[in-house]
Design an enzyme around this catalytic site. Sequence first.
Site, short mmCIF file in Angstrom:
data_model
loop_
_atom_site.label_atom_id
_atom_site.label_comp_id
_atom_site.label_asym_id
_atom_site.label_seq_id
_atom_site.Cartn_x
_atom_site.Cartn_y
_atom_site.Cartn_z
CE LYS A 56 0.72 7.72 3.76
NZ LYS A 56 1.60 7.29 2.79
CG MET A 73 8.86 6.88 -3.41
SD MET A 73 9.11 5.83 -2.07
CE MET A 73 7.79 6.06 -1.50
#
Length: 278
Positions: free
Chosen positions: A68, A222
């Site tokens: 990312k 998450m």
Amino acid sequence: MADRDQYVVIGNPIEHSKSPQIHSMFAEQTGEAIEYKKILCPLGDFSRVVREFFAAGGLGANVTVPFKLDAYALATTRSSRAEHARAANTLVNKGGLVLAENTDGLGLVTDIVRNLGFPVVDKSILIVGAGGATRGVLLPLAEERPKRIMVVNRTPDKAHELINSIKTETKGFPIVLSSGGLHDIVEDEFDLVVNATSSSLSGDAFPLSPSVLGRNALAYDMMYGKDKTSFSRWATAAKAYQISDGLGMLVEQAAESFFLWRGKRPETRAVMQALRTT
């Protein structure tokens, strides 16, 4: 499939990714002619892989760990969300220019507020972990106007850095921001406790006391997996009022990517239900 627009998800590892399944369902329900594949990218080779894919006509890519930051660095232009997170999970090929977006925070907020029916406004939020996952969701959560956000981490300096990073954007918000180590929570209760660490997938015991959970608290992991994570087990033992894993966030952030690429917003509930049963 040569007549279909090409999209991919890039990561290492990548075999576990549900993104092709999710985007295939999105494409079917919206009537979009796309093909979506996985690419296992060698470490250190992200830029070459993306550039070759886009040069061959690829229109967009999702990006997962550990690339990312590389996606953010590669981009020609970046959204404000990507700029703040300094990371991107979505790339768009715009005629040779590369747009970077980060849809993680939007996915999390949509799952919590809409799917779980848990409004964040005026709530107190505890986020455990100060890595890239937290960086991507911190500002979108703050924009929902909670009354407090605290970030804690095994290394307190990282938590302090993250909280400081949103102070300019949240100036004027009626919100109390704080940060610290895992042992800096003293007699505090929170309405929303978010696990943003991957340790729950490794089976490590969740490091906080159940006393951090308020009476009607949502415990949100998450992470997601076929089996219960250690965070979910902790929340269950603590009798949390509501517990959720990150599958809804995964689908909702994918829906934001799909909308960015195709201009159509898919329906997500049926997709989540399908993933739960496979």
